[in-house]
Design a protein around this motif. Structure first.
Motif, PDB file in Angstrom:
ATOM      1  N   PRO A 262     115.333 -54.437 -43.849  1.00  9.65           N
ATOM      2  CA  PRO A 262     116.767 -54.435 -43.549  1.00  9.65           C
ATOM      3  C   PRO A 262     117.201 -55.481 -44.539  1.00  9.65           C
ATOM      4  CG  PRO A 262     115.831 -55.950 -41.819  1.00  9.65           C
ATOM      5  CD  PRO A 262     114.643 -55.040 -42.626  1.00  9.65           C
ATOM      6  N   PHE A 263     117.067 -55.692 -45.797  1.00  9.32           N
ATOM      7  CA  PHE A 263     117.053 -56.303 -46.866  1.00  9.32           C
ATOM      8  C   PHE A 263     116.924 -55.729 -47.768  1.00  9.32           C
ATOM      9  CE2 PHE A 263     114.920 -59.114 -44.415  1.00  9.32           C
ATOM     10  CZ  PHE A 263     113.305 -59.179 -44.559  1.00  9.32           C
ATOM     11  N   THR A 264     117.016 -56.480 -49.648  1.00  5.95           N
ATOM     12  CA  THR A 264     116.719 -56.370 -50.151  1.00  5.95           C
ATOM     13  C   THR A 264     115.435 -57.352 -50.461  1.00  5.95           C
ATOM     14  OG1 THR A 264     119.062 -55.634 -51.255  1.00  5.95           O
ATOM     15  CG2 THR A 264     117.452 -55.664 -52.603  1.00  5.95           C
ATOM     16  N   LEU A 265     114.540 -57.182 -51.256  1.00  2.00           N
ATOM     17  CA  LEU A 265     113.837 -58.299 -51.162  1.00  2.00           C
ATOM     18  C   LEU A 265     114.012 -59.486 -52.762  1.00  2.00           C
ATOM     19  CD1 LEU A 265     109.973 -57.060 -51.633  1.00  2.00           C
ATOM     20  CD2 LEU A 265     111.669 -58.039 -49.252  1.00  2.00           C
ATOM     21  N   THR A 266     114.219 -60.537 -52.685  1.00  2.00           N
ATOM     22  CA  THR A 266     114.469 -61.149 -53.628  1.00  2.00           C
ATOM     23  C   THR A 266     113.769 -61.488 -54.967  1.00  2.00           C
ATOM     24  OG1 THR A 266     112.701 -62.999 -52.681  1.00  2.00           O
ATOM     25  CG2 THR A 266     115.690 -62.906 -51.759  1.00  2.00           C
ATOM     26  N   PRO A 267     114.350 -61.878 -55.807  1.00  2.00           N
ATOM     27  CA  PRO A 267     113.228 -61.471 -57.019  1.00  2.00           C
ATOM     28  C   PRO A 267     112.451 -62.738 -57.142  1.00  2.00           C
ATOM     29  CG  PRO A 267     115.969 -62.028 -57.831  1.00  2.00           C
ATOM     30  CD  PRO A 267     115.500 -62.146 -56.000  1.00  2.00           C
ATOM     31  N   ASP A 293     107.711 -72.159 -49.765  1.00  5.17           N
ATOM     32  CA  ASP A 293     108.409 -73.374 -48.690  1.00  5.17           C
ATOM     33  C   ASP A 293     108.097 -72.719 -47.700  1.00  5.17           C
ATOM     34  OD1 ASP A 293     108.727 -75.542 -48.480  1.00  5.17           O
ATOM     35  OD2 ASP A 293     109.950 -75.556 -49.763  1.00  5.17           O
ATOM     36  N   VAL A 294     108.473 -73.190 -46.435  1.00  6.91           N
ATOM     37  CA  VAL A 294     109.196 -72.419 -44.723  1.00  6.91           C
ATOM     38  C   VAL A 294     110.131 -71.532 -45.319  1.00  6.91           C
ATOM     39  CG1 VAL A 294     107.380 -73.817 -44.157  1.00  6.91           C
ATOM     40  CG2 VAL A 294     110.368 -74.847 -44.162  1.00  6.91           C
ATOM     41  N   GLY A 295     109.921 -70.287 -44.603  1.00  4.74           N
ATOM     42  CA  GLY A 295     110.844 -69.284 -44.561  1.00  4.74           C
ATOM     43  C   GLY A 295     111.324 -68.776 -46.401  1.00  4.74           C
ATOM     44  N   SER A 296     110.686 -68.578 -46.882  1.00  2.00           N
ATOM     45  CA  SER A 296     110.806 -68.397 -48.532  1.00  2.00           C
ATOM     46  C   SER A 296     110.225 -66.447 -48.561  1.00  2.00           C
ATOM     47  CB  SER A 296     109.659 -68.810 -49.246  1.00  2.00           C
ATOM     48  OG  SER A 296     108.986 -69.343 -48.784  1.00  2.00           O
ATOM     49  N   GLY A 297     110.014 -66.102 -47.118  1.00  4.24           N
ATOM     50  CA  GLY A 297     109.397 -64.829 -47.067  1.00  4.24           C
ATOM     51  C   GLY A 297     108.451 -64.626 -47.324  1.00  4.24           C
ATOM     52  N   THR A 299     105.905 -63.659 -45.064  1.00  2.00           N
ATOM     53  CA  THR A 299     105.448 -62.764 -44.174  1.00  2.00           C
ATOM     54  C   THR A 299     105.906 -61.071 -44.166  1.00  2.00           C
ATOM     55  OG1 THR A 299     105.870 -64.748 -42.839  1.00  2.00           O
ATOM     56  CG2 THR A 299     105.298 -62.344 -42.071  1.00  2.00           C
ATOM     57  N   VAL A 300     107.406 -61.003 -45.208  1.00  3.09           N
ATOM     58  CA  VAL A 300     107.495 -59.458 -45.973  1.00  3.09           C
ATOM     59  C   VAL A 300     106.203 -59.629 -46.865  1.00  3.09           C
ATOM     60  CG1 VAL A 300     109.300 -58.699 -47.119  1.00  3.09           C
ATOM     61  CG2 VAL A 300     109.925 -60.097 -45.159  1.00  3.09           C
ATOM     62  N   VAL A 301     106.468 -60.486 -47.926  1.00  2.00           N
ATOM     63  CA  VAL A 301     105.509 -60.195 -48.575  1.00  2.00           C
ATOM     64  C   VAL A 301     103.846 -59.784 -48.605  1.00  2.00           C
ATOM     65  CG1 VAL A 301     104.269 -61.091 -51.001  1.00  2.00           C
ATOM     66  CG2 VAL A 301     106.759 -61.637 -50.329  1.00  2.00           C
ATOM     67  N   GLY A 446     121.763 -67.267 -48.137  1.00  2.00           N
ATOM     68  CA  GLY A 446     122.198 -67.519 -46.851  1.00  2.00           C
ATOM     69  C   GLY A 446     121.539 -68.718 -46.353  1.00  2.00           C
ATOM     70  N   ARG A 447     121.210 -69.481 -46.754  1.00  2.00           N
ATOM     71  CA  ARG A 447     120.365 -70.039 -46.066  1.00  2.00           C
ATOM     72  C   ARG A 447     121.247 -71.636 -46.023  1.00  2.00           C
ATOM     73  NH1 ARG A 447     114.753 -69.522 -45.732  1.00  2.00           N
ATOM     74  NH2 ARG A 447     114.875 -66.709 -44.605  1.00  2.00           N
ATOM     75  N   GLY A 448     121.752 -72.558 -44.808  1.00  2.00           N
ATOM     76  CA  GLY A 448     122.563 -73.450 -45.250  1.00  2.00           C
ATOM     77  C   GLY A 448     121.634 -74.703 -46.063  1.00  2.00           C
ATOM     78  N   GLY A 578     117.184 -75.367 -40.381  1.00  2.00           N
ATOM     79  CA  GLY A 578     118.079 -74.463 -41.375  1.00  2.00           C
ATOM     80  C   GLY A 578     117.322 -73.282 -42.139  1.00  2.00           C
ATOM     81  N   ARG A 579     116.953 -72.917 -40.610  1.00  2.00           N
ATOM     82  CA  ARG A 579     116.468 -71.292 -41.064  1.00  2.00           C
ATOM     83  C   ARG A 579     118.006 -70.226 -40.861  1.00  2.00           C
ATOM     84  NH1 ARG A 579     111.405 -71.833 -41.135  1.00  2.00           N
ATOM     85  NH2 ARG A 579     110.358 -69.422 -40.502  1.00  2.00           N
ATOM     86  N   GLY A 580     119.042 -70.889 -40.550  1.00  2.00           N
ATOM     87  CA  GLY A 580     119.896 -70.094 -40.452  1.00  2.00           C
ATOM     88  C   GLY A 580     121.448 -69.975 -41.519  1.00  2.00           C
TER      89      GLY A 580
HETATM   90  P1  ADP Z   1     108.069 -67.680 -44.225  1.00  2.00           P
HETATM   91  O1  ADP Z   1     107.112 -66.670 -43.530  1.00  2.00           O
HETATM   92  O2  ADP Z   1     108.198 -67.459 -46.075  1.00  2.00           O
HETATM   93  O3  ADP Z   1     108.890 -68.552 -43.097  1.00  2.00           O
HETATM   94  P2  ADP Z   1     108.733 -65.212 -43.269  1.00  2.00           P
HETATM   95  O4  ADP Z   1     108.793 -64.416 -43.989  1.00  2.00           O
HETATM   96  O5  ADP Z   1     109.355 -65.610 -42.270  1.00  2.00           O
HETATM   97  O6  ADP Z   1     109.649 -66.389 -43.871  1.00  2.00           O
HETATM   98  O7  ADP Z   1     111.014 -64.891 -43.659  1.00  2.00           O
HETATM   99  C1  ADP Z   1     111.970 -65.907 -42.959  1.00  2.00           C
HETATM  100  C2  ADP Z   1     113.515 -65.483 -42.680  1.00  2.00           C
HETATM  101  O8  ADP Z   1     113.755 -64.275 -44.025  1.00  2.00           O
HETATM  102  C3  ADP Z   1     112.328 -63.695 -41.688  1.00  2.00           C
HETATM  103  O9  ADP Z   1     113.276 -63.566 -40.572  1.00  2.00           O
HETATM  104  C4  ADP Z   1     112.951 -62.819 -42.792  1.00  2.00           C
HETATM  105  O10 ADP Z   1     113.222 -62.121 -42.156  1.00  2.00           O
HETATM  106  C5  ADP Z   1     114.445 -63.321 -43.662  1.00  2.00           C
HETATM  107  N1  ADP Z   1     113.857 -62.957 -45.431  1.00  2.00           N
HETATM  108  C6  ADP Z   1     112.927 -62.500 -45.453  1.00  2.00           C
HETATM  109  N2  ADP Z   1     113.017 -61.945 -46.675  1.00  2.00           N
HETATM  110  C7  ADP Z   1     114.232 -61.644 -46.972  1.00  2.00           C
HETATM  111  C8  ADP Z   1     115.361 -60.921 -47.634  1.00  2.00           C
HETATM  112  N3  ADP Z   1     114.321 -60.905 -49.037  1.00  2.00           N
HETATM  113  N4  ADP Z   1     116.690 -61.318 -47.757  1.00  2.00           N
HETATM  114  C9  ADP Z   1     116.881 -61.751 -46.505  1.00  2.00           C
HETATM  115  N5  ADP Z   1     116.173 -62.096 -45.564  1.00  2.00           N
HETATM  116  C10 ADP Z   1     114.708 -62.508 -46.168  1.00  2.00           C
END
Ligand code: ADP
Ligand code: MG
Length: 692
Positions: A262-267, A293-297, A299-301, A446-448, A578-580
């Motif tokens: 539901p989002f675009t992957l970051t660079p 780093d924690v929350g860097s995304g 899992t999506v990768v 968009g992270r605090g 800080g994940r919101g």
């Molecule tokens: P990590 O495994 O590195 O801790 P996650 O993959 O769980 O991080 O991602 C942390 C949060 O950020 C999740 O809620 C995820 O949906 C969101 N997220 C991941 N990639 C993006 C992105 N490119 N744009 C916006 N939100 C993202």
């Protein structure tokens, strides 16, 4: 060869060492000639050039003289006992006097050559050194005193002083040119600006100046890094014999996968993916560490990679270290894949027997394409139709053996390790040196921000009012404790008692919950769900929440006894908040450890970069503390410093992998010396070169 002496000859056969000294050396771990030649000084004392004694007039703030002792006086009695000697360099005589210097009587005898340096004053009209620094010289000539000199200071021990060790090394040094065999040709050295190894070993002990010593150290550090990396490269070359499935990616596949999110992957994510996708396209099994780093995304990768396997009609397994994390991954993946035909399943220790049987059957036929699980995935009965990729979350919660367990099934899978505890670059190349690494360098937008404060317990009490207000307004908080229950030995706060106090006292009525590692997994799960849903506002926790939980409304974390945790671990804990979108607060309560602890924790106040923090942790605690390089079977580092010599390590790594690529068993004529060195370094620990 000199007199039949070789590097492995016992050290007692070196001329002038003998059985007694050999026994004393053994206590320092020095048993062979090679050990002695590589027993390097800890530091150097700079001795100024000695000046002719006749030129010393008795008003110098500092002077240096060297010569032979012609007389001594040992005044034991009187109000201020002293030891005095007279030395001469042929130009004049001068006294040196040490008050309370009786300990010198066995060292300084008539006929000994020594150098003294320090303040000179006049005593009865004559210049004299008072309490000078003293160096007993290991050879009789004072010719080398014509210039400033670096005097080696060896790590001493037992009966062996640094001075005696210096003498023994001095006797062994002439063996260097005949015994130390070069490893490389001139051209190799020239391109890397390395000095020849024999010269480096000699200069480590007796450098002409600091620059020469630095070059010598650099060469030997390179050699150590190279040996270490050769070991890793050889291991890896052997492992890559079995092929993996190649998983090519087309533009169409890429688009289909991206459409799932539901989002675009970051660079930063794209950059890490580019490397992963390139690896997966080849049948050479990937071995990659995905750091972020924690929350860097991450899992999506990882999920992208798993879907690439599915697009190629193969399977992927995703392993997490705990039930909670496995089910969190599973739920998230299910969300992303809602409405697609991809079949995902969760396999954990909790899976009921009947469901487990069905699931195993579906994995064996290939009907289930992505399986998420805990170490339950490693069971003997878990078979795959075509396992192409294994993703492992939080690497070092799994032992190396477990890693190899899943590897053993069927084809060699590609292998992607995700870690949110940033492994310092240096360790990634050493302890985990068989892995390529890629890093997600920046979080999604968009992270605090998280503001971190180090306070004493009184400071926390002062902050509680504010915390209460924020909780009442809908925020959530973690309170972390080092212990689960009260301990008779340790006077530390514990989660269970704190939970009771918080829920009855200051945070009464706000919904306080308790979670810790000793609870049954099902109970932990249900509490976490309550917390994620906001039914529990405050979670008193042991460090079980360290990994992976993702609750965007949790914006306050209080870590009690922060002084007891490593910086990297604290950073990890802090990543729970800080994940919101709004800013978060991290309060580190230092209840002990004094100034030192507060300074260490101060790093976290200033720095939010997990990698910098991990490097700092490595610097403070040393790699042994973190991972123990020895236990991992790697060769020992005496000279090289994993942090300081990072660039050198990188060069050595490149070189080692190229050498092994061209000659996997080091059999070529020009690699014979390296082969011997590898066998020496790993003797009995790793059967690297296949028994030979
Ligand atoms: P990590 O495994 O590195 O801790 P996650 O993959 O769980 O991080 O991602 C942390 C949060 O950020 C999740 O809620 C995820 O949906 C969101 N997220 C991941 N990639 C993006 C992105 N490119 N744009 C916006 N939100 C993202
Ligand atoms: Mg994660």
């Amino acid at each position: 060869m000199s007199d039949g002496i070789e590097l492995d000859t016992p050290v007692r056969f070196v001329k002038g060492v003998g059985p007694l000294r050999a026994e004393q050396l053994a206590q320092l771990g020095v048993t062979t000639v090679y050990d002695l030649l590589t027993y390097f000084p800890r530091r150097f004392d700079l001795r100024r050039q000695a000046q002719p004694i006749v030129t010393i007039n008795g008003t110098e703030a500092s002077a240096t003289a060297a010569g032979e002792v012609v007389e001594t006086e040992d005044r034991v009695f009187g109000p201020k006992p002293f030891f005095r000697c007279t030395l001469t360099d042929g130009t004049a005589m001068i006294n040196a006097r040490w008050f309370f210097g009786g300990y010198l009587r066995d060292k300084i005898k008539k006929g000994v050559t020594l150098a003294v340096s320090g303040k000179v004053s006049r005593y009865r009209e004559c210049p004299e050194f008072v309490n000078p620094r003293l160096q007993i010289l290991w050879d009789e000539s004072t010719a080398h005193l014509q210039h400033d000199e670096m005097l080696p200071v060896y790590p001493a021990g037992g009966k062996l002083s640094s001075g005696v060790i210096a003498q023994l090394v001095h006797k062994a040094l002439p063996l260097v040119p005949s015994l130390i065999t070069p490893w490389f040709d001139r051209e190799y050295l020239r391109r890397r600006e390395l000095m020849p190894r024999p010269a480096a070993i000699a200069a480590m002990h007796r450098p002409e100046d600091r620059d020469q010593w630095r070059l010598a150290r650099r060469r030997l550090a390179y050699d150590e890094c190279l040996l270490m990396q050769l070991g890793i490269a050889i291991l890896r070359a052997r492992r890559e014999v079995r092929p993996a499935y190649a998983l090519p990616c087309t533009q169409q596949i890429d688009q289909r996968i991206r459409a799932r999110f539901p989002f675009t992957l970051t660079p930063a994510q794209d950059q890490a993916l580019a490397e992963i996708v390139r690896d997966l396209a080849s049948p050479m099994p990937m071995n990659r560490l995905l750091q972020g780093d924690v929350g860097s995304g991450k899992t999506v990768v990882a999920l992208y990679a798993a879907l690439l396997a599915v697009a190629n009609r193969k399977q992927a397994a995703i392993m997490a270290p705990t039930e909670i994390l496995a089910s969190q991954h599973f739920r998230k993946i299910e969300q992303y894949l809602a409405g697609s035909r991809v079949k995902v399943a969760l396999l954990s220790g909790q899976t009921p027997a009947k469901k487990r049987q069905e699931l195993l059957a579906a994995l064996a036929t290939g009907e289930v394409q992505i399986v998420v699980g805990t170490h339950a995935l490693l069971g003997d009965d878990v078979r795959f139709a075509g396992l192409a990729l294994v993703v492992i979350d939080e690497q070092h919660k799994f032992g190396v053996l477990q890693r190899t367990g899943i590897r053993g099934k069927g084809y060699a899978p590609h292998y992607l390790v995700m870690t949110a505890t940033p492994i310092p670059r240096t360790l990634a190349m050493t302890v985990f040196g068989d892995l390529e690494t890629c890093t997600i360098t920046a979080p999604p937008p968009g992270r605090g921000r998280t503001v971190t404060k180090v306070v004493e317990p009184a400071g926390l009490r002062a902050a509680m009012g504010d915390i209460r207000r924020r909780l009442a307004a809908g925020e959530q908080a973690y309170f972390i404790y080092p212990l689960v229950n009260p301990s008779p030995e340790l006077e530390l706060a514990n989660a269970t008692e704190a939970y009771e106090e918080l829920s009855r006292g200051e945070l009464k009525g706000l919904g306080v919950g308790l979670i810790h590692g000793q609870m049954p997994p099902a109970q932990k799960d249900s509490i976490m769900r309550d917390f994620a849903a906001g039914r529990i506002r405050v979670l008193a926790a042991s460090i079980v929440v360290e990994v992976g939980l993702d609750v965007p409304a949790a914006n306050i974390i209080v870590i009690n006894h922060a002084e007891r945790f490593g910086l990297a671990q604290l950073h990890q804990l802090r990543g729970r908040v800080g994940r919101g979108e709004s800013n978060a607060t991290c309060i580190l309560v230092a209840a002990g450890g004094g100034e030192e602890a507060r300074r260490r924790l101060g790093v976290l106040e200033k720095c939010n970069d997990g990698f910098a923090i991990a490097e700092e942790d490595l610097r403070i605690r040393g790699p042994g503390e973190l991972f123990g390089t020895r236990q991992h079977g790697l060769s020992e580092l005496k000279v090289a410093d994993l942090v300081e010599d990072f660039e050198l390590l990188r060069m050595a790594r490149r070189d080692a992998f190229e050498i092994v690529r061209n000659d996997p068993t080091l059999s070529d004529a020009h690699n014979q010396q390296l082969r011997r060195e590898v066998i020496r370094a790993y003797a009995g620990r790793l059967d690297l070169l296949g028994g030979g």
